[in-house]
Design an enzyme around this catalytic site. Structure first.
Site, PDB file in Angstrom:
ATOM      1  N   ASP A 165       0.940  -1.242   0.120  1.00 28.65           N
ATOM      2  CA  ASP A 165      -0.063  -0.018  -0.031  1.00 28.65           C
ATOM      3  C   ASP A 165       0.914   1.171   0.037  1.00 28.65           C
ATOM      4  O   ASP A 165       2.046   1.164  -0.743  1.00 28.65           O
ATOM      5  CB  ASP A 165      -0.921  -0.221   1.151  1.00 28.65           C
ATOM      6  CG  ASP A 165      -2.197   0.493   0.861  1.00 28.65           C
ATOM      7  OD1 ASP A 165      -2.327   1.671   0.859  1.00 28.65           O
ATOM      8  OD2 ASP A 165      -3.355   0.012   0.796  1.00 28.65           O
ATOM      9  N   HIS A 172      -3.440   5.660   3.793  1.00 27.80           N
ATOM     10  CA  HIS A 172      -4.204   4.702   3.348  1.00 27.80           C
ATOM     11  C   HIS A 172      -3.809   3.285   3.865  1.00 27.80           C
ATOM     12  O   HIS A 172      -4.710   2.608   4.359  1.00 27.80           O
ATOM     13  CB  HIS A 172      -4.221   4.807   1.707  1.00 27.80           C
ATOM     14  CG  HIS A 172      -5.124   3.751   0.995  1.00 27.80           C
ATOM     15  ND1 HIS A 172      -5.042   2.670   0.924  1.00 27.80           N
ATOM     16  CD2 HIS A 172      -6.390   3.977   0.741  1.00 27.80           C
ATOM     17  CE1 HIS A 172      -5.835   1.833   0.243  1.00 27.80           C
ATOM     18  NE2 HIS A 172      -6.913   2.673   0.070  1.00 27.80           N
ATOM     19  N   ASN A 212     -14.253   0.283  -6.618  1.00 31.19           N
ATOM     20  CA  ASN A 212     -15.275   1.253  -6.151  1.00 31.19           C
ATOM     21  C   ASN A 212     -15.920   1.760  -7.237  1.00 31.19           C
ATOM     22  O   ASN A 212     -16.491   3.145  -7.185  1.00 31.19           O
ATOM     23  CB  ASN A 212     -14.704   2.148  -5.193  1.00 31.19           C
ATOM     24  CG  ASN A 212     -14.132   1.654  -4.168  1.00 31.19           C
ATOM     25  OD1 ASN A 212     -14.531   0.679  -3.684  1.00 31.19           O
ATOM     26  ND2 ASN A 212     -13.106   2.403  -3.236  1.00 31.19           N
ATOM     27  N   SER A 242     -11.244  -0.803  -0.128  1.00 32.01           N
ATOM     28  CA  SER A 242     -10.145  -0.947   0.397  1.00 32.01           C
ATOM     29  C   SER A 242     -10.106  -1.216   1.829  1.00 32.01           C
ATOM     30  O   SER A 242      -9.214  -2.023   2.398  1.00 32.01           O
ATOM     31  CB  SER A 242      -9.572   0.558   0.259  1.00 32.01           C
ATOM     32  OG  SER A 242      -8.845   0.971  -0.699  1.00 32.01           O
TER      33      SER A 242
END
Length: 432
Positions: A95, A140, A235, A300
């Site tokens: 990530d 994130h 998404n 996520s």
């Protein structure tokens, strides 16, 4: 939800703006070897969307996504410690890095195993950093890691699903979108060599990739080394179009969509036949850089929910193969229909059932004899197709009777008014 805008986080001594919007990775290189023009841009994105500040205040209550879990049952055998080796199960988070200044992650992250991927051998990420995967300017990756393995902490009801597992932080993306499918492949290879038993990937691309590309090769290598690979489905579901995203759609990867509080698909969650299960992805609480927690939405944060469950299964059943772990999660998911569908896959993950209905390993999902696992599934309302001839006659009769009654009332009323009028005129004449 995907957002093509790139935002630069502004940091000060006291506060920094935390932007976990879906950042498009702009590099054009998708795989080694020749590629056709249609395959030239992988378009990877982080699959979370939201904004808050960090460090953040503590959220005291228990998040709704954890209220549905009975921790006494979930953790009765393990919280993430391998029963065979006595060591924490290693979960790689590929990530934007994982910040260890948050006290819930300080002991959850193995900095010795962390790694920072550099594009094409150059420092495509922030210069002057430590390179151990613990710098997170976006926030994130810190959220993703928290959902998996955040330690309990005074003053908050939030905790990771596998709070004794260990995170391998691999920083492969940043606020500039510097990552590519090649750097993702390198990160996956690194996770395998570092001993990860589970890999979480909360990024995706909807761009077509050439067969046997570098990313696919890395995924297959991880699966061959018996690693559970969990990836977010994406998404872009608001448009209603069914499409594949990668690496989630690669065979063997457990693709995770988002569900809401009603165990239904979140509107933004990407639908497709490749979706394995869904997991909470709306109003998700998790850790942020510097300390505290905030709320975000996106697949996520559904993927690490499932990765945490996978870590617990690997801890309790260290001899189970990666595909058996995946099958266990899918088999025990709560579903309203006795089949797989394109919206929530085999259903919404049930952490407790996955860790308790586990007498023996299974290789694939077997449909139950009962119509559904979700006993609280809504019953469709009866559909009114129109009135029958008898109902029409009854309706007309009602109108006639009602009209007649109204007419009688009007005549009676008029007669009474006329009678009163005449009486008053007569009385007036007598007095004249």
């Amino acid at each position: 939800m995907s957002d093509t805008k790139r935002r630069q986080p502004r940091r000060t001594a006291k506060k920094a703006i935390f932007l976990s919007t879906a950042i498009a990775l702009t590099s054009l290189s998708a795989a080694h070897g020749p590629m056709t023009p249609a395959l030239a841009d992988p378009g990877l994105t982080l699959t979370g969307a939201g904004e808050c500040t960090y460090p953040a205040k503590q959220i005291k209550g228990t998040p709704w996504s954890l209220q549905r879990v009975l921790f006494d049952q979930l953790w009765q055998h393990t919280k993430g410690i391998d029963k065979k080796t006595g060591r924490p199960v290693l979960v790689a988070v590929i990530d934007t890095g994982v910040d260890i200044k948050n006290p819930q992650l300080t002991d959850a992250v193995d900095t010795k195993l962390g790694f920072e991927v550099r594009k094409s051998g150059k420092n495509a990420l922030e210069k002057g950093k430590k390179g151990d995967g613990t710098d997170d300017l976006v926030g994130h990756g810190t959220k993703v890691a928290g959902i998996i393995a955040a330690r309990p902490h005074p003053g908050t009801g939030f905790v990771g699903l596998a709070p004794e597992a260990k995170i391998i932080p691999i920083r492969q993306n940043d606020e500039k979108g510097s990552g590519t499918t090649d750097t993702m492949a390198e990160a996956i290879d690194k996770a395998v060599t570092r001993g990860a038993r589970v890999i979480n990937i909360s990024q995706d691309t909807v761009k077509p990739l050439q067969a046997n590309n570098n990313l696919e090769r890395a995924i297959n290598n991880a699966l061959e080394h018996d690693v559970v690979v969990v990836a977010s489905a994406g998404n872009d579901g608001l448009d209603g179009k069914v499409k594949k995203t990668y690496p989630a759609a690669y065979k063997g990867v457990l693709a995770v969509g988002s569900s809401d509080r009603n165990n239904e698909r979140a509107p933004f969650s990407q639908a497709g036949d490749f979706v394995g299960v869904a997991a909470p992805g709306v109003d998700m609480v998790s850790t942020v850089p510097g300390g505290g927690q905030c709320v975000d939405n996106g697949t996520s944060f559904s993927a690490p929910y499932v990765a945490g469950v996978a870590a617990l299964i690997r801890a309790k059943h260290p001899d189970w193969k990666q595909y058996q772990v995946v099958a266990q999660i899918e088999q025990t998911a709560e579903r309203a229909v006795n089949a797989h569908d394109a919206y929530v896959g085999w259903g919404v993950v049930d952490p407790v059932r996955a860790l308790t209905e586990d007498d023996h390993p299974i290789d694939h999902v077997t449909l139950d004899k009962s119509p559904a696992r979700n006993v609280d599934a809504p019953t469709p309302a009866p559909l009114a197709l129109g009135e029958t001839p008898q109902e029409r006659k009854e309706r007309f009769a009602t109108y006639i009777l009602g009209g007649a009654a109204l007419l009688v009332a009007m005549i009676t009323g008029a007669a009474a008014v006329l009678h009163e009028h005449r009486r008053r005129r007569g009385a007036a004449t007598e007095h004249a």
